[in-house]
Design an enzyme around this catalytic site. Structure first.
Site, mmCIF file in Angstrom:
data_model
loop_
_atom_site.group_PDB
_atom_site.id
_atom_site.type_symbol
_atom_site.label_atom_id
_atom_site.label_comp_id
_atom_site.label_asym_id
_atom_site.label_seq_id
_atom_site.Cartn_x
_atom_site.Cartn_y
_atom_site.Cartn_z
ATOM 1 C CG ASP A 59 -2.161 0.739 1.433
ATOM 2 O OD1 ASP A 59 -2.617 1.253 0.285
ATOM 3 O OD2 ASP A 59 -1.317 1.802 1.974
ATOM 4 C CD GLU A 78 16.218 -14.652 2.829
ATOM 5 O OE1 GLU A 78 15.415 -14.998 4.107
ATOM 6 O OE2 GLU A 78 16.385 -13.301 3.130
#
Length: 542
Positions: free
Chosen positions: A200, A256
């Site tokens: 956001d 990751e």
């Protein structure tokens, strides 16, 4: 797993309060969303994006988070969320969740500690500033929701920054402890199995540490705007260059985990938005996707669409944009653009054909697959703080947030057994899912067929884009791979148009056009996909 699934993905946005209620409180919940996932999967989309579901006082409907690690009881439990993720993955749907990192709720424990004392361990976790000698705020920064962006806190005898509601204090991302705390939040949800984040207000993360006042806007229409926010160039309160380094940290984290992604919301307009979208997605060490409000505007012209797409591609040749026409913050596009249409149904069918032909990823907002329009609300039905404050000049966002309508003859459209948090009215009931399923000519079936057509055409999935120079109201462009050229043509008017075609072409896929004796006739709000490897020319003749 395709690690780059997001590059041409179709993402379906669910507004949890308004999708399906299962416990009879008039508010949608996670169990309800899970029960309706078959509908979402039937569209052929790739991912589901959930607007905020975290613990919140709901001053801004969940965009004021008081606990980033738990589900608000309105929506259910962490187990309900895990069940939702499991079922989504069983259906082949990725899960994207909102993350509100620029600000928290004023009820968050971080802020309660920060506001208590200048000596607290989290004193610098939010943006604090002394008053000017006359007691006024430190600068002229404005809140998106009206008035000053600064609120006085008597315990600290300082102002704190809130770019939105006073209940949404801005986090101080210049503080590395804050950065690390937010990275831990994202890791928690990645480890829980989510496939991505919708970030956001991603361009609001940083502020100018010198707290310099914003200059006046150079917009020609600034005095005609319904509020004063647009009268400033917000160069110091947002859009700061420091943002890039934090985006790189976010990317390092998501990398990751195999196949995870981030899509950022740019809360801005015009050239600034396009520039930021490009800046935030270029290369491979920032956001995966970005979207702005460029195509969420009232502007429905060929030149506008062309400018938005071309400007982005020119600025970020290796980046990926996410394009959408509707979401929870703007009037639904069938309502926004209805004055350009002879029929709202034909407009809805044309706009999905246009959206599915754009290069990049695509966003769909719940209900648009039904051709839903904004709900007309009375003042006493409003919940949106912005609308309540500025009514009637600003109608706010409630009109696009009313509940999904599943069954036309059921009370509240099958959304809830209780009175919904926002009303379900007759104009929405006639566009219920069951009615759309029963009609061969419905907007819903057009969405499915158009999405299927996109997915079966490499030119639409991975092809480059080249626009044709045709006058308004015709938008036309090629989507091209080494082996295929598909020409997409759209009549952005309520009057039928004819184009002369030179060369050997044929219609392909869904269309609202005819091709006869080298004349392509587009219906009002009509469209066509042309197999056009041998196309020599296209000319508007009437």
């Amino acid at each position: 797993m395709n690690e780059n699934w997001w590059r041409n993905a179709i993402i379906y946005q669910v507004y949890p309060r308004s999708f399906q209620d299962t416990n009879g409180d008039g508010i949608g919940d996670l169990k309800g969303i899970t029960s309706r996932l078959d509908h979402i999967a039937s569209l052929g989309v790739d991912a589901v994006w959930l607007s905020p579901i975290f613990t919140s006082p709901m001053a801004d409907m969940g965009y004021d988070v008081s606990d980033y690690y738990d589900i608000d009881p309105l929506f259910g439990t962490l187990q309900d969320f895990d069940d939702f993720v499991t079922r989504s993955h069983e259906l082949g749907l990725k899960v994207i969740i909102d993350q509100v990192l620029s600000h928290s709720s004023s009820k968050h424990s971080w802020f309660e500690e920060s506001r208590a004392s200048r000596a607290s361990s989290k004193a610098d976790w939010y943006v604090w500033a002394d008053a000017q000698p006359d007691g006024m705020p430190p600068n002229n920064w404005l809140s998106v929701f009206g008035g000053s962006a600064w609120e006085w806190e008597p315990r600290r005898k300082q102002y704190y920054l809130h770019n939105f509601l006073a209940d949404q204090p801005d986090l101080n991302l210049h503080n590395e402890e804050v950065q690390e705390a937010l990275l831990r939040v994202l890791r928690f949800w990645l480890e829980r199995g989510v496939d991505g984040f919708r970030l956001d207000t991603v361009n609001y993360y940083y502020h100018d540490q010198q707290l310099r006042s914003n200059p006046a806007s150079i917009r020609a229409d600034r005095e005609a705007l319904p509020d004063v926010y647009g009268r400033q160039e917000h160069i110091f309160s947002k859009n700061r260059p420091e943002n890039i380094d934090f985006l790189k940290k976010l990317r390092t984290l998501t990398d990751e985990f195999e196949g995870r992604m981030m899509v950022g919301e740019i809360g801005d307009g015009g050239d600034a938005a396009t520039k930021l979208m490009a800046e935030y997605t270029k290369g491979s060490d920032r956001l995966h996707l970005c979207y702005s409000f460029e195509l969420l505007s009232p502007n429905y012209t060929a030149s506008h669409f062309r400018n938005a797409l071309e400007s982005y591609r020119l600025a970020a040749p290796d980046g990926t944009a996410c394009w959408s026409f509707s979401n929870h913050d703007v009037p639904r596009h069938v309502t926004r653009w209805e004055e350009n249409a002879g029929s709202s149904k034909e407009l809805a069918k044309q706009t999905v054909a246009m959206l599915m032909s754009f290069e990049g990823s695509i966003g769909i907002y719940q209900g648009e697959e039904l051709g839903q329009q904004d709900t007309e609300l009375n003042y006493d039905e409003l919940t949106d703080a912005q609308a309540i404050r500025f009514w009637p000049a600003v109608k706010g966002r409630d009109g696009c947030r009313t509940p999904m309508v599943w069954e036309a003859t059921k009370q509240h459209g099958g959304f809830s057994s209780a009175k919904p948090w926002l009303p379900v009215k007759d104009p929405q009931l006639v566009r219920a899912v069951d009615a759309a399923e029963a009609s061969n000519d419905s907007v819903l079936h057009s969405y499915r067929s158009t999405i299927e057509f996109r997915k079966n055409n490499d030119a639409l999935l991975t092809g480059s884009t080249a626009f044709l120079d045709l006058p308004e109201p015709i938008l036309a462009f090629h989507r091209m791979t080494k082996d295929q050229k598909l020409t997409c043509v759209f009549n952005l008017s309520e009057t039928a148009r004819e184009l002369r075609v030179e060369g050997a072409v044929s219609l392909s896929g869904p269309s609202s056009a005819t091709l006869h004796n080298q004349i392509l006739t587009l219906n009002p709000n009509g469209f066509a996909y042309l197999i056009s490897n041998q196309l020599e020319g296209l000319e508007l003749i009437s």
